[in-house]
Scaffold this motif. Sequence first.
Motif, PDB file in Angstrom:
ATOM      1  N   VAL A 144       6.030  29.520  -5.459  1.00 36.07           N
ATOM      2  CA  VAL A 144       5.032  28.648  -4.839  1.00 36.07           C
ATOM      3  C   VAL A 144       3.654  28.909  -5.436  1.00 36.07           C
ATOM      4  N   THR A 145       3.258  30.166  -5.541  1.00 36.63           N
ATOM      5  CA  THR A 145       1.936  30.460  -6.101  1.00 36.63           C
ATOM      6  C   THR A 145       1.881  30.120  -7.589  1.00 36.63           C
ATOM      7  N   PRO A 188      14.588  24.937   1.051  1.00 35.31           N
ATOM      8  CA  PRO A 188      14.747  26.077   0.135  1.00 35.31           C
ATOM      9  C   PRO A 188      16.079  26.783   0.382  1.00 35.31           C
ATOM     10  N   ILE A 189      16.784  27.105  -0.705  1.00 38.46           N
ATOM     11  CA  ILE A 189      18.083  27.759  -0.530  1.00 38.46           C
ATOM     12  C   ILE A 189      17.932  29.247  -0.236  1.00 38.46           C
ATOM     13  N   VAL A 190      16.752  29.789  -0.525  1.00 34.44           N
ATOM     14  CA  VAL A 190      16.476  31.182  -0.161  1.00 34.44           C
ATOM     15  C   VAL A 190      15.028  31.276   0.308  1.00 34.44           C
ATOM     16  N   ASP A 191      14.751  32.305   1.072  1.00 34.87           N
ATOM     17  CA  ASP A 191      13.390  32.635   1.464  1.00 34.87           C
ATOM     18  C   ASP A 191      12.851  33.620   0.432  1.00 34.87           C
ATOM     19  N   HIS A 192      11.727  33.288  -0.207  1.00 38.19           N
ATOM     20  CA  HIS A 192      11.235  34.115  -1.305  1.00 38.19           C
ATOM     21  C   HIS A 192      10.932  35.542  -0.865  1.00 38.19           C
ATOM     22  N   ALA A 193      10.308  35.702   0.284  1.00 38.06           N
ATOM     23  CA  ALA A 193       9.960  37.057   0.735  1.00 38.06           C
ATOM     24  C   ALA A 193      11.204  37.911   0.933  1.00 38.06           C
ATOM     25  N   GLN A 194      12.238  37.339   1.537  1.00 34.61           N
ATOM     26  CA  GLN A 194      13.486  38.094   1.729  1.00 34.61           C
ATOM     27  C   GLN A 194      14.169  38.368   0.391  1.00 34.61           C
ATOM     28  N   TYR A 213      12.708  24.346  -4.227  1.00 28.15           N
ATOM     29  CA  TYR A 213      11.404  24.775  -4.750  1.00 28.15           C
ATOM     30  C   TYR A 213      10.998  23.777  -5.832  1.00 28.15           C
ATOM     31  N   PRO A 214      10.003  22.927  -5.576  1.00 27.32           N
ATOM     32  CA  PRO A 214       9.700  21.817  -6.477  1.00 27.32           C
ATOM     33  C   PRO A 214       9.439  22.198  -7.929  1.00 27.32           C
ATOM     34  N   ILE A 215       8.681  23.251  -8.180  1.00 23.58           N
ATOM     35  CA  ILE A 215       8.362  23.585  -9.571  1.00 23.58           C
ATOM     36  C   ILE A 215       9.618  23.981 -10.338  1.00 23.58           C
ATOM     37  N   VAL A 216      10.543  24.652  -9.658  1.00 21.81           N
ATOM     38  CA  VAL A 216      11.816  25.039 -10.281  1.00 21.81           C
ATOM     39  C   VAL A 216      12.663  23.796 -10.539  1.00 21.81           C
ATOM     40  N   ASP A 217      12.795  22.951  -9.534  1.00 23.39           N
ATOM     41  CA  ASP A 217      13.645  21.764  -9.660  1.00 23.39           C
ATOM     42  C   ASP A 217      13.097  20.777 -10.691  1.00 23.39           C
TER      43      ASP A 217
END
Length: 477
Positions: A399-400, A452-458, A320-324
């Motif tokens: 992302v948002t 992505p290491i996780v899917d945000h929705a899940q 996730y770019p903003i996190v990284d």
Amino acid sequence: MPSALVWFRRDLRDFDHAALYHALKHHDQVFCAFVFDTEILDSLPGRCDRRVDFIHASVVELDNALRACGGGLIVRHGLAREAIPSLAASLGVSAVYANRDYEPAALARDAEVAERLRVLDIGFADFKDQVIFEKSEVLTQGNSPFSVFTPYKRAWLKALTPFHLKSYPVEKYMARLAPLSAEEATPGLADLGFEETNLSELGITPGMSGGRRLFDDFLKRIGRYKAKRDFPAQKGVSYLSVHLRFGTVSIRELARAALELGGEGAETWLSELIWRDFYFQILWHHPHVVKASFRPEYDQVRWDDKPAWLAAWREGRTGYPIVDAAIRQILHSGFMHNRLRMIVASFLTKDLGIDWRHGEAFFAEHLNDFDLAANNGGWQWAASTGCDAQPWFRIFNPVTQSERFDSDGAFIRRYLPELAKVPAKFIHAPWTMPPIDQQLAGCVIGKDYPAPIVDHAQARERTLARFGVVKGSPDET
């Protein structure tokens, strides 16, 4: 009157200084001291620490400033709980003066120093200096501490008078500083067992001069603070947090300027200074927050044990770019924009399901402005375990958040050069790029930049289930 010793700690300035003022006013001769406390230094993870570098440079500047006024700073390297009583005894002072610290470890240290001094028949006096209101000075109508910020802020503003913002006129009594010999010198960083860092490369100027320069610069643009403070690629914040942490600026001067200037920018910034007081009083009244949730029922939450995910978060490899990019920023500079602190904290606790204490410890290791009260408060807010916290069912979408606060990806590209050529429409979620676009951008997902290491929705569904143990809490109303 007999002489006194002022013990500098997180108040590295020679102006508007409560302890120094009271000591100078009531004694004919005043010595000044600072201890590079090995109890703290030995707990640090490495020998290349920007905070030690910042403190050391600030101490050198303070010593020079005091010498210019006829005094100087006695600098010691050792256990403060032993060094201060020993120094006080050798100088023959009647009292030691210091400004208060509110962290549990500091309170225990000061209590021991006071007792050692008492045995030596030397007094110990401490003063409020790093906050506007402390301890129980701002309480609810029922005389209990606040646990929600907005009513605390209202009460804080109502209680405020010009007296609380008045400067301590230290300069009136500087002639009473005790002179020091030229042989009394500040040890170098290497003498302390530490190395120089990249502070200069980062453009960080320690000490009073650095604080003054940043403050003067911020006052020119404070009117735009509210509009710009959430956008990490813009010069919107004050950058004064490390100077507040080590007291190279005066909180009274900062708050006074905000009130005098007025306008939505200054009012919003003042709110941030009030948050700082709020978290100090939370720590004072609820010291259990250092190791546990502010609200005990949230200790029922069971966090995931995912060492590989934690390592990916700590190293900026989540996909996730903003996190990284935010993690790369803190690793490079020791600074992280406040909006990004919220995003990465939410991601660790809500997307990865990892205990907030791991993130709190990471920030404590890397932040130049690390302050236990604010760091703990911020992490518990993000994890929904603290006072006035983000409700557990409101979960940041990384992302948002990225699209909203770094819309063109300028911040992301600054810290993730591997994404430099990724089109703007994909920069916030590069895994959505078609393979041909990945090739054209020189950024193949899974090769040049992680998926992505996780899917945000899940992950969101897992978080809602995780916090099910506290359903029915006030958060839901």
